[in-house]
Design an enzyme around this catalytic site. Structure first.
Site, PDB file in Angstrom:
ATOM      1  N   ASP A  52      29.490   7.462  90.177  1.00  0.00           N
ATOM      2  CA  ASP A  52      30.511   6.352  89.528  1.00  0.00           C
ATOM      3  C   ASP A  52      29.951   5.148  89.152  1.00  0.00           C
ATOM      4  OD1 ASP A  52      32.499   8.211  90.786  1.00  0.00           O
ATOM      5  OD2 ASP A  52      32.692   7.001  92.540  1.00  0.00           O
ATOM      6  N   GLU A  81      41.519   8.522  85.282  1.00  0.00           N
ATOM      7  CA  GLU A  81      41.042   7.399  86.322  1.00  0.00           C
ATOM      8  C   GLU A  81      39.945   6.864  85.677  1.00  0.00           C
ATOM      9  OE1 GLU A  81      39.702   9.477  89.668  1.00  0.00           O
ATOM     10  OE2 GLU A  81      38.987  11.157  88.529  1.00  0.00           O
TER      11      GLU A  81
END
Length: 534
Positions: free
Chosen positions: A14, A186
């Site tokens: 991420d 997301e």
């Protein structure tokens, strides 16, 4: 010069890209590992050095009781108003209909300085990020979680203005993007360029179907049109390439106007024969960070070489700067602080579980809870960053009951680990034994053949060797003559892709542990820790 991917090896997913002048930073998720958030620094996008783990206090991050793969999800790092801004989630529930999550903001004037007390933002969903608009206003975006049955849990991307003087969100939250048919939208990040707001998201989940999606609008509130050749990047149509699961990421612009995209990826290894249930292999090292070059056409970004990740990427026109490693091959524990590459589970390294001061030159761990615990484990570990390495330590431990053990552990989560340790047997005395936990079922592979430690031996040397698909343990009573334990363990069982239930977002660790469920908190002393890639 070339960027060789992945640039951040081992569990570093991420990525959030940030440039400040000539300095580049990438912040990555740490989930249940403490301190929270890893920040790496570079001058050239080629060479990276771990420089900070900012969430290092319990007032910033309290994870006792957090589930496997809960904790810090998808941090976002930005620089504005002469300071760093760090947005992060603390996820408390990962399974079932609900996703209990707290989203926070902290700031610091320096990347490795003391970060402010956290400002609570919201709990409507995970993956929050902060956008600084050029008119001085700030906005938070995050995915919105929907717990209702017969509804898709990923409801869309929500935008809300943030007032830093009031230290809170203001106005009404608005859904600005529902994603594409890939679903599971997301990881939102907002950018502004040439009059457009660009909304970068991740879709398709975080397994092999993962991808990054980009959309744009003239108005920050939308409507947003999706890239005409979406996805921006994915590995899904390319099962044979080395870098899989490409998706969740962020952009950076260099000093010279070049653009690059950092994204998560994994390098799966195939298991043997009928053990292979995942056709693309198993990512034991977890999700790593890679960087791709970007070009622009008709005000849309594209990945150089097509919408798939490349191992070798043209580097920017910057002076190369190599860094000295932050981790020595052998750590003699001469410092009173843990090396930055070590982390603990859910809680800080403190007198509650250990000390580097109690015995000079040793890491002392006090026996605490078992590997199944979500609260107080006495475990100090570092990431596997290669599938060809060896780890070694020297331990002094005097157990008095089978409820006490200390040694090396290959760890994925509370349900998947293997421990090679010193413990006690009522008939044999002090022994070396192995416990292995596979999806919450624990076995003792050398039961009835435990290794008896001679009474004259006060310190035992333990070693683990990893050779791509397998790992194996060794021991020595003098530090020179080594004996192997004739049991091979599969590396794939410490991978995201083997952990099919909740809690598969991290990667394999190797470390030192001390367990004492008798409550006596028996200490173990570790003289050194060696981690050497071959």
């Amino acid at each position: 010069m070339k960027i060789i991917n992945p640039v951040l090896k081992g569990f570093n997913p991420d990525p959030s890209f940030c440039r400040v002048g000539d300095d580049y930073y990438i912040a990555t998720s740490t989930f249940e590992w403490f301190p929270g958030v890893q920040i790496h620094h570079s001058k050239d996008l080629i060479n990276w050095q771990l420089v900070a783990q900012p969430l290092d206090r319990t007032d910033l991050l309290d994870m006792k009781g957090n589930p496997d793969s809960g904790g810090v999800w998808a941090p976002q790092l930005s620089y504005h108003d002469n300071k760093f801004w760090l947005i992060y989630s603390d996820v408390k529930v990962t399974g079932g209909a609900w996703k209990d999550v707290y989203n926070y903001l902290v700031t610091s004037e320096t990347i490795d300085g003391e970060w402010s007390k956290p400002i609570y933002l919201n709990g409507s969903g995970f993956d929050p990020s902060l956008f600084h608009d050029d008119d001085g206003r700030k906005y938070l975006v995050n995915m919105l979680w929907d717990p209702r049955s017969n509804h898709h849990e990923f409801y869309g991307i929500v935008l809300q203005e943030y007032d830093h003087e009031k230290e809170k969100l203001v106005g009404d939250p608005e859904i600005i993007y529902k994603g594409t048919d890939w679903g599971l939208v997301e990881a939102p990040h907002l950018y502004k360029l040439n009059g457009y707001y660009y909304l970068l998201t991740a879709e398709g989940g975080t397994k092999f179907e993962h991808q990054a999606t980009i959309a744009r609008s003239k108005d920050i509130r939308g409507p947003y049109e999706t890239h005409p050749e979406n996805p921006l990047i994915t590995s899904f149509p390319y099962p044979q390439i080395e870098l899989q699961k490409a998706g969740h990421g962020s952009f950076v612009e260099t000093q010279d106007g070049e653009w690059y995209f950092a994204h998560l990826t994994t390098r799966p290894v195939h298991a043997e024969g009928n053990k292979l249930s995942q056709s693309r292999g198993y990512g034991t090292l977890g999700r790593e960070t890679a960087i791709q070059k970007v070009y622009w056409e008709d005000d849309w970004p594209y990945i150089v070489g097509g919408n798939k990740p490349s191992v070798e990427v043209e580097a920017p026109n910057l002076t190369e700067q190599k860094w000295e490693s932050t981790y020595p091959i052998v750590d003699d524990f001469d410092s009173t602080d843990l090396n930055i590459n070590f982390q603990t589970l859910r809680i800080p390294f403190s007198e509650e579980i250990g000390s580097l001061k109690e015995r000079k030159g040793y890491l002392r761990l006090y026996g605490r809870e078992s590997f199944h615990s979500l609260f107080t484990q006495s475990l100090v570990a570092r990431r596997w960053q290669s599938l060809d390495f060896e780890a070694e330590t020297k331990i002094e431990f005097e157990p008095e009951t089978f409820q006490q053990q200390a040694g090396l552990v290959a760890y994925y989560n509370t349900k998947n680990w293997t421990s090679f340790h010193v413990t006690w047997n009522e008939e044999k005395g002090k022994i070396l034994d192995i416990s292995s936990c596979d999806r919450f079922e624990t076995t003792r592979p050398i039961a009835n053949n435990e290794i008896v430690i001679p009474e004259s031996v006060t310190a035992v040397y333990l070693k683990m060797k990893v050779n791509k698909k397998y790992y194996q343990f060794y021991y020595s009573f003098d530090g020179e003559t080594w004996e192997e334990v004739p049991v091979l363990f599969d590396t794939y069982k410490l991978s995201d892709d083997y952990i099919e239930e909740q809690g598969f977002f991290t990667g394999a660790f190797i470390g030192m542990s001390c367990i004492d469920v008798s409550g006596r908190r028996k200490p173990a002393d570790f003289d050194y820790f060696k981690y050497k890639e071959n």
